[in-house]
Design a protein around this motif. Sequence first.
Motif, mmCIF file in Angstrom:
data_model
loop_
_atom_site.group_PDB
_atom_site.id
_atom_site.type_symbol
_atom_site.label_atom_id
_atom_site.label_comp_id
_atom_site.label_asym_id
_atom_site.label_seq_id
_atom_site.Cartn_x
_atom_site.Cartn_y
_atom_site.Cartn_z
ATOM 1 N N LEU A 74 43.990 32.931 37.680
ATOM 2 C CA LEU A 74 43.624 34.149 38.402
ATOM 3 C C LEU A 74 42.152 34.150 38.807
ATOM 4 O O LEU A 74 41.642 35.130 39.327
ATOM 5 C CB LEU A 74 43.909 35.375 37.523
ATOM 6 N N THR A 133 45.919 43.688 34.290
ATOM 7 C CA THR A 133 46.162 42.258 34.211
ATOM 8 C C THR A 133 45.732 41.715 32.852
ATOM 9 O O THR A 133 46.440 40.913 32.229
ATOM 10 C CB THR A 133 45.411 41.516 35.323
ATOM 11 N N ALA A 134 44.583 42.166 32.371
ATOM 12 C CA ALA A 134 44.096 41.735 31.058
ATOM 13 C C ALA A 134 45.056 42.160 29.953
ATOM 14 O O ALA A 134 45.335 41.393 29.019
ATOM 15 C CB ALA A 134 42.704 42.309 30.807
ATOM 16 N N LEU A 148 37.714 35.728 34.511
ATOM 17 C CA LEU A 148 37.297 37.130 34.466
ATOM 18 C C LEU A 148 36.386 37.470 35.632
ATOM 19 O O LEU A 148 36.506 38.531 36.246
ATOM 20 C CB LEU A 148 36.592 37.413 33.133
ATOM 21 N N LEU A 184 38.406 38.028 38.760
ATOM 22 C CA LEU A 184 39.080 39.320 38.790
ATOM 23 C C LEU A 184 38.100 40.440 39.144
ATOM 24 O O LEU A 184 38.445 41.381 39.853
ATOM 25 C CB LEU A 184 39.729 39.598 37.426
ATOM 26 N N LEU A 238 44.547 32.836 32.626
ATOM 27 C CA LEU A 238 43.442 33.596 33.209
ATOM 28 C C LEU A 238 42.715 32.781 34.265
ATOM 29 O O LEU A 238 42.296 33.306 35.293
ATOM 30 C CB LEU A 238 42.459 34.022 32.117
ATOM 31 N N SER A 270 37.131 40.337 42.863
ATOM 32 C CA SER A 270 38.178 40.820 43.765
ATOM 33 C C SER A 270 38.062 42.317 44.022
ATOM 34 O O SER A 270 38.636 42.831 44.990
ATOM 35 C CB SER A 270 39.559 40.493 43.189
ATOM 36 N N THR A 271 37.349 43.033 43.152
ATOM 37 C CA THR A 271 37.190 44.477 43.351
ATOM 38 C C THR A 271 36.015 44.818 44.260
ATOM 39 O O THR A 271 35.954 45.929 44.803
ATOM 40 C CB THR A 271 36.977 45.190 42.000
ATOM 41 N N TRP A 287 42.413 44.444 37.471
ATOM 42 C CA TRP A 287 42.172 43.520 36.366
ATOM 43 C C TRP A 287 42.317 44.146 34.986
ATOM 44 O O TRP A 287 42.674 43.430 34.038
ATOM 45 C CB TRP A 287 40.824 42.825 36.539
#
Length: 249
Positions: free
Chosen positions: A44, A212-213, A47, A50, A41, A53-54, A209
Amino acid sequence: MPSSDEYRPAADPEATVSLPVVTELDPDTDAEVTKAEQTLLEQLGGLSGLIYSTLPVLVFVPVNTFAGLTVAIWAALGVAAAILVWRLVQRSPIQPAVSGFLGVGLCAFIAQRVGEAKGFFLFGIYTSLVYAGVFALSILLRRPLVGVIWGALNGHGHRWRSDPRIRKLYNLATVVWVVVFGARYLVQSQLYDTDHTTWLAVARIGMGWPLTALALVVTVWAVRRAGHLPAAKAERTDKSGAGTESVPA
């Protein structure tokens, strides 16, 4: 008359072999395993990475609707730059933020060249296709990428490939990543071809995400079932001899 015991050869105290002893994980070991599982994680961006990134996507679509493509591009770049500055101020790892800023910049460049807002999502669509292909190819080559990456990050190397049970576990985890990336490509490419830019943004976030999670959960499960402890812990166990017992050969 000599008893039969006298003809029995004496046991050689040196002729022993070491067999692994399976024990329950102690709290310290379990903590190290959990810490090692978090490594994927962290690669990436964690959390928060991730989620961050949105944010450029959440800004890009509505701004494009009300102010046009050029303003939307600059707005998305501004959000990505603000995230980078924020992580610098917080002294958080900046590599994910730098990668995110460069990614948004590339997406913005493609959108500007295409001349349409949907071009902002084109790079992510084909990246998903490439990732799905690479993960699938690794299974065909009998080198499931989840196992390769985990072994590289935690010092296990490639010895696990000779164990069919472990290879099967890593194959399963790798298949999950193939499905995730493949689904992203199939859904988002269809939305791109039909000019559904708003739904493209929804799919980008909803299949980002959260999926991805989910894939990480399966990956962690496979690692635990494979019994791959962090290499540092395994070395300490070997040196202490706590993980083996000697039995007569």
